[in-house]
Design a protein around this motif. Structure first.
Motif, PDB file in Angstrom:
ATOM      1  N   ALA A 128      -5.073  -3.583  -2.581  1.00  0.00           N
ATOM      2  CA  ALA A 128      -4.490  -2.244  -3.096  1.00  0.00           C
ATOM      3  C   ALA A 128      -2.978  -2.315  -2.028  1.00  0.00           C
ATOM      4  O   ALA A 128      -3.058  -2.889  -1.072  1.00  0.00           O
ATOM      5  N   ASP A 129      -2.058  -1.738  -2.842  1.00  0.00           N
ATOM      6  CA  ASP A 129      -0.804  -1.443  -2.189  1.00  0.00           C
ATOM      7  C   ASP A 129      -0.852  -0.434  -1.084  1.00  0.00           C
ATOM      8  O   ASP A 129      -1.443   0.506  -1.572  1.00  0.00           O
ATOM      9  N   PRO A 130      -0.508  -0.435   0.018  1.00  0.00           N
ATOM     10  CA  PRO A 130      -0.639   0.357   1.206  1.00  0.00           C
ATOM     11  C   PRO A 130      -0.140   1.869   0.545  1.00  0.00           C
ATOM     12  O   PRO A 130      -0.407   2.938   1.102  1.00  0.00           O
ATOM     13  N   GLU A 160       3.271   0.297   6.943  1.00  0.00           N
ATOM     14  CA  GLU A 160       2.271   1.227   7.289  1.00  0.00           C
ATOM     15  C   GLU A 160       0.920   1.036   6.699  1.00  0.00           C
ATOM     16  O   GLU A 160       0.726   0.502   5.483  1.00  0.00           O
ATOM     17  N   PHE A 161       0.124   1.051   7.474  1.00  0.00           N
ATOM     18  CA  PHE A 161      -1.585   0.902   7.011  1.00  0.00           C
ATOM     19  C   PHE A 161      -2.243   2.115   7.665  1.00  0.00           C
ATOM     20  O   PHE A 161      -1.663   2.672   8.594  1.00  0.00           O
ATOM     21  N   ASN A 162      -3.587   2.105   7.205  1.00  0.00           N
ATOM     22  CA  ASN A 162      -4.309   3.097   8.001  1.00  0.00           C
ATOM     23  C   ASN A 162      -5.660   2.574   8.106  1.00  0.00           C
ATOM     24  O   ASN A 162      -5.824   1.582   7.715  1.00  0.00           O
ATOM     25  N   ASN A 163      -6.418   3.274   8.667  1.00  0.00           N
ATOM     26  CA  ASN A 163      -8.042   2.803   8.937  1.00  0.00           C
ATOM     27  C   ASN A 163      -8.801   2.519   7.625  1.00  0.00           C
ATOM     28  O   ASN A 163     -10.002   1.952   7.817  1.00  0.00           O
ATOM     29  N   LEU A 164      -8.367   2.754   6.539  1.00  0.00           N
ATOM     30  CA  LEU A 164      -9.156   2.629   5.252  1.00  0.00           C
ATOM     31  C   LEU A 164      -8.279   1.243   4.657  1.00  0.00           C
ATOM     32  O   LEU A 164      -8.817   0.939   3.389  1.00  0.00           O
ATOM     33  N   GLN A 165      -7.268   0.575   5.094  1.00  0.00           N
ATOM     34  CA  GLN A 165      -6.626  -0.393   4.539  1.00  0.00           C
ATOM     35  C   GLN A 165      -6.602  -1.619   5.654  1.00  0.00           C
ATOM     36  O   GLN A 165      -6.224  -1.281   6.887  1.00  0.00           O
ATOM     37  N   PRO A 167      -4.455  -5.172   6.486  1.00  0.00           N
ATOM     38  CA  PRO A 167      -3.310  -5.868   5.855  1.00  0.00           C
ATOM     39  C   PRO A 167      -4.025  -7.201   5.381  1.00  0.00           C
ATOM     40  O   PRO A 167      -4.590  -7.871   6.155  1.00  0.00           O
ATOM     41  N   PHE A 168      -3.491  -7.835   4.311  1.00  0.00           N
ATOM     42  CA  PHE A 168      -4.226  -9.065   3.820  1.00  0.00           C
ATOM     43  C   PHE A 168      -3.201  -9.973   3.706  1.00  0.00           C
ATOM     44  O   PHE A 168      -3.267 -11.087   4.205  1.00  0.00           O
ATOM     45  N   ALA A 325      -3.066  -4.733   1.007  1.00  0.00           N
ATOM     46  CA  ALA A 325      -4.058  -4.506   1.756  1.00  0.00           C
ATOM     47  C   ALA A 325      -5.421  -4.696   1.132  1.00  0.00           C
ATOM     48  O   ALA A 325      -5.253  -4.700  -0.188  1.00  0.00           O
ATOM     49  N   LEU A 326      -6.472  -4.590   1.961  1.00  0.00           N
ATOM     50  CA  LEU A 326      -7.554  -4.749   1.422  1.00  0.00           C
ATOM     51  C   LEU A 326      -8.546  -3.484   1.613  1.00  0.00           C
ATOM     52  O   LEU A 326      -8.460  -2.923   2.619  1.00  0.00           O
ATOM     53  N   GLN A 327      -8.947  -2.924   0.456  1.00  0.00           N
ATOM     54  CA  GLN A 327      -9.977  -1.575   0.675  1.00  0.00           C
ATOM     55  C   GLN A 327     -11.448  -1.823   0.311  1.00  0.00           C
ATOM     56  O   GLN A 327     -11.515  -2.654  -0.727  1.00  0.00           O
ATOM     57  N   THR A 328     -12.316  -1.144   0.757  1.00  0.00           N
ATOM     58  CA  THR A 328     -13.690  -1.526   0.509  1.00  0.00           C
ATOM     59  C   THR A 328     -14.390  -0.257   0.185  1.00  0.00           C
ATOM     60  O   THR A 328     -14.314   0.822   0.921  1.00  0.00           O
TER      61      THR A 328
END
Length: 445
Positions: A128-130, A160-165, A167-168, A325-328
């Motif tokens: 996912a794009d941040p 910028e990233f957050n706790n749901l992302q 960095p990949f 980014a990686l989201q789960t």
């Protein structure tokens, strides 16, 4: 407390790999002797460890180290970026070597990935794009005690990233010169960088005299969605303002710089027969870091026919970037143990060892702070180092302009390019559409 002693014992056995998930634990009697305590105490301790997800108690059979049941995971990645067959071997190895018991299914990324988690598997991991905001069913990575350590091990370059992302990887764009065309047209000027493009008119004259274009873009309606003026505008506005935060602050297109952007785009050739061919013109202002790895096989381009040239402003590079980014996404029925196993998998996916393998097949750049440019196997020429940001360089997101704003600007430019609308009027309206644009640019510090 005895429960802490038993937990430490199990974790030590796990590290030593003398006990793996699914293995049966010593009997209550053996644990009584090992920890010099009573049956009732052992029973209470194992019950607490079951509640924590470390132990699984099967009445009438025994106690087992939890995590031995296979967990299906859908992993959605961009199919054009990765060799899925090679990557499948990597993710299977991560699961096998770390006793994670994950059955990972690689699938091409799609726009509706998020909706699959509750209908197929408990876990869906997706690129996912941040800048894209998501909600619902997302795993909060900050719940894990070592989340801070993981984020400290990546260099996000102020993205910028957050706790749901997580960095990949990311890609950057720079400029490129076509050495064969420059030689053909007799262009003697040595292009060491792209900045104010003061030599563009001379390049255009020499190209036209030899039946070549200084640059080529696909100006079909679908590609206009990506707005071909973007990179040229950023490059020239940076020379004027020297501040990334004010690139798209009015006036932009209605001023002298915007007028020059249009003049330069007027010299572009419209290549619809082979719109993706990167060496169709004498120069290309927007070549991705994937190019060195994929140019040969995809376009049959020899390495000595081009050179990467940086976009510059005041001694610092300007890098258009796309961060992934990686989201789960998780099903509500997922257990804490299963969450931990997914987290362990993700940590290994971000490790230097695996990142070296991933970047080697994709031409991407790793966020891993332990990775050097030389660790990226595709960096085998000095000019390829221009794709890597340094301190002080300017990073401009591909999502600097919201997609709906890009669509409007593209439609307006199309009126000028294809339907003969007045240039000054179009540029004035384009600036009107940029009013109140939120800024999403970053400069490295």
């Amino acid at each position: 407390m005895v429960v802490d002693e038993i937990e430490a014992y199990l974790h030590r056995r796990l590290r030593e790999k003398t006990l793996i998930p699914g293995d049966k634990l010593p009997s209550y009697a053996e644990l009584e002797a090992m920890f010099n305590t009573s049956y009732m105490t052992i029973q209470r301790c194992l019950k607490k460890l079951e509640q924590k997800g470390l132990v699984k108690i099967v009445h009438g059979v025994g106690s087992f180290l939890n995590g031995g049941e296979t967990l299906d995971v859908d992993l959605y990645l961009t199919a054009t970026t990765f060799d899925f067959e090679a990557l499948q071997k990597i993710v299977d190895r991560i699961s096998r070597e770390n006793n994670l018991f994950l059955n990972i299914h690689l699938k091409p990324r799609s726009n509706d990935t998020a909706h699959l988690c509750v209908t197929e598997h408990k876990v869906v991991i997706t690129e996912a794009d941040p800048w894209l905001k998501s909600s619902g069913f997302l795993l909060d990575y900050s719940m894990f005690p070592d989340y801070g350590d993981v984020m400290a091990s990546v260099h996000t370059y102020s993205m910028e990233f957050n706790n749901l992302q997580l960095p990949f990887y990311f890609t950057t764009s720079q400029g490129m010169v076509n050495l064969e065309i420059l030689h053909k047209i007799g262009f003697r000027k040595e292009i060491q960088e792209f900045s104010d493009l003061a030599w563009w008119e001379e390049l255009n004259r020499k190209c036209r005299a030899c039946g070549e274009f200084p640059a080529v873009a696909n100006f079909s309606q679908t590609d206009l969605w990506h707005f071909p003026a973007f990179v040229t505008t950023v490059l020239l506005m940076m020379q004027e303002r020297r501040d990334v935060r004010t690139i798209f602050r009015n006036p932009v297109f209605s001023g002298e710089t915007g007028k020059r952007v249009f003049q330069i785009l007027d010299t572009y050739g419209d290549r619809r027969d082979a719109p993706d061919f990167p060496l169709a013109g004498a120069v290309n202002l927007d070549i991705g870091s994937w190019f060195p790895l994929q140019a040969g096989p995809k376009f049959h381009i020899s390495g000595d026919s081009y050179r990467i040239v940086p976009l510059m402003c005041g001694g610092h590079k300007i890098l258009k970037y796309t961060a992934i980014a990686l989201q789960t996404y998780i099903n509500a029925s997922i257990s804490d143990n299963e969450k931990k196993r997914v987290w362990e998998f993700l940590k290994h996916l971000l490790s230097r060892k695996v990142q070296k393998e991933i970047t080697a097949m994709s031409g991407a750049i790793s966020f891993c702070s332990a990775m050097t440019p030389e660790d990226h196997s595709w960096v085998d020429r000095e000019d390829f180092f221009h794709f890597f940001p340094r301190k002080g360089d300017y990073l401009v997101s591909t999502f600097l302009l919201p997609l709906e704003r890009v669509a409007v600007l593209s439609a307006l430019y199309e009126q000028y390019r294809h339907f003969g609308a007045d240039s000054e009027m179009i540029r004035r309206v384009m600036d009107a559409k940029l009013q109140n644009l939120s800024n999403h640019t970053k400069q490295m510090h």
